[in-house]
Design a protein around this motif. Structure first.
Motif, PDB file in Angstrom:
ATOM      1  N   ARG A 122       0.642  -1.008   0.079  1.00 55.21           N
ATOM      2  CA  ARG A 122       0.076  -0.138   0.102  1.00 55.21           C
ATOM      3  C   ARG A 122       0.951   1.379   0.077  1.00 55.21           C
ATOM      4  NH1 ARG A 122      -5.243  -1.399   0.611  1.00 55.21           N
ATOM      5  NH2 ARG A 122      -5.734  -3.402   1.355  1.00 55.21           N
TER       6      ARG A 122
ATOM      7  N   TYR B  65      -3.340   3.709  -2.239  1.00 56.87           N
ATOM      8  CA  TYR B  65      -3.112   2.962  -3.353  1.00 56.87           C
ATOM      9  C   TYR B  65      -2.813   1.654  -2.989  1.00 56.87           C
ATOM     10  CZ  TYR B  65      -3.238   7.172  -6.047  1.00 56.87           C
ATOM     11  OH  TYR B  65      -3.419   8.363  -6.676  1.00 56.87           O
ATOM     12  N   SER B  66      -3.705   0.724  -3.494  1.00 58.02           N
ATOM     13  CA  SER B  66      -3.314  -0.908  -3.112  1.00 58.02           C
ATOM     14  C   SER B  66      -2.385  -1.238  -4.606  1.00 58.02           C
ATOM     15  CB  SER B  66      -4.659  -1.564  -3.174  1.00 58.02           C
ATOM     16  OG  SER B  66      -5.360  -1.415  -2.007  1.00 58.02           O
TER      17      SER B  66
ATOM     18  N   MET C  35      -0.807  -3.756  -7.031  1.00 57.55           N
ATOM     19  CA  MET C  35      -0.719  -5.020  -7.382  1.00 57.55           C
ATOM     20  C   MET C  35       0.497  -5.810  -7.814  1.00 57.55           C
ATOM     21  SD  MET C  35      -3.942  -5.551  -7.099  1.00 57.55           S
ATOM     22  CE  MET C  35      -4.006  -7.105  -8.144  1.00 57.55           C
TER      23      MET C  35
ATOM     24  N   ARG D 276      -9.616   5.352  -2.460  1.00 56.54           N
ATOM     25  CA  ARG D 276      -8.795   4.246  -2.768  1.00 56.54           C
ATOM     26  C   ARG D 276      -8.638   3.821  -4.207  1.00 56.54           C
ATOM     27  NH1 ARG D 276     -11.513   3.528   1.990  1.00 56.54           N
ATOM     28  NH2 ARG D 276     -10.362   3.070   3.855  1.00 56.54           N
TER      29      ARG D 276
ATOM     30  N   THR E  40      -6.663   0.787  -6.845  1.00 57.31           N
ATOM     31  CA  THR E  40      -5.762  -0.093  -7.153  1.00 57.31           C
ATOM     32  C   THR E  40      -4.829   0.026  -8.490  1.00 57.31           C
ATOM     33  OG1 THR E  40      -7.399  -1.690  -6.149  1.00 57.31           O
ATOM     34  CG2 THR E  40      -5.676  -2.531  -7.501  1.00 57.31           C
TER      35      THR E  40
END
Length: 244
Positions: free
Chosen positions: A47, A56-57, A59, A100, A102
């Motif tokens: 994160r 932000y997640s 990946m 949020r 991704t």
């Protein structure tokens, strides 16, 4: 913390703060959708928390890992992050920005972080012409974690983030007065050459409570004084911080 190559986390240039709405790869064919100044959880790259308020997640956390010139892992807490969105949209913050998102990280640049100093210590701030005046200090910003300062200063063979100091001159209940200094000696400068830099100064709420007169339950005004080549000592535009 392991060192990386000279000035890697220091000579970043004058970088404009961009938010997640700045670029759109679908319209321009860009390799990234946005750029953010972010902080990271210690030891984790899953994160990133942006200065804009977006979380932000990540990946592809392997893209966040940096190796030193010796092949060791370089641990950092602050970075400039280029990214592409994975999903089309998300919930919004009160300010209208996504709360949020991704993303896949395209590139990451670690940023220099210094501790805020709570007094001048051994600095001879009353004696004139000891320290190096800045060429320019650009618009700064702050939150409850960092005070962020982009600047231009004369170059030298031995220049590190430790040469740039931000210390507390005095404080009151709701005002924090700071001084930014380049502590190198003028004899070490490379005349006619300049370097652009950026440093984030860490704010520790426990130390602020112990070592200043601030009441952290309210809005704090931060004033920063800095000496520049043209114009002498001046105050930057005041910053405001609301601690939780």
């Amino acid at each position: 913390m392991n060192k990386i190559n000279t000035l890697f986390a220091f000579a970043l240039g004058f970088l404009v703060m961009l938010t997640s709405s700045c670029l759109d790869s679908s319209s321009g064919g860009s390799s990234y959708d946005g750029i953010e100044y972010v902080r990271l959880d210690p030891g984790s790259y899953l994160r990133a928390y942006a200065d804009s308020g977006t979380e932000y997640s990540i990946m592809n956390p392997e893209k966040m890992r940096i190796k030193t010139i010796d092949g060791d892992n370089y641990e950092y807490e602050r970075a400039l992050m280029w990214f592409k969105y994975v999903e089309a949209g998300s919930t919004k913050t009160n300010g209208g920005l996504p709360a949020r998102r991704t993303v896949n990280v395209v590139q990451v640049q670690p940023l220099a972080v210094n501790d805020l100093e709570y007094g001048p210590g051994d600095l001879n701030i009353e004696e004139e012409n000891i320290y190096v005046p800045f060429i320019r200090v650009d618009k700064s910003w702050a939150d409850t974690y960092y005070i962020n300062i982009p600047f231009s200063t004369p170059s030298s063979k031995e220049l590190s983030t430790e040469d740039i100091t931000l210390f507390v001159e005095d404080s009151s209940e709701n005002t924090l007065n700071l001084r930014l200094i380049d502590t190198r000696e003028k004899k070490d400068l490379l005349l006619g050459q300049a370097i652009n830099g950026f440093v984030s100064f860490k704010l520790d709420q426990d130390l602020l409570s112990q070592k200043t007169n601030l009441v952290l339950s309210g809005l704090i005004t931060v004033n920063i004084s800095v000496e520049e080549h043209h114009g002498g000592l001046r105050k930057l535009e005041p910053l405001e911080i609301k601690f939780n």
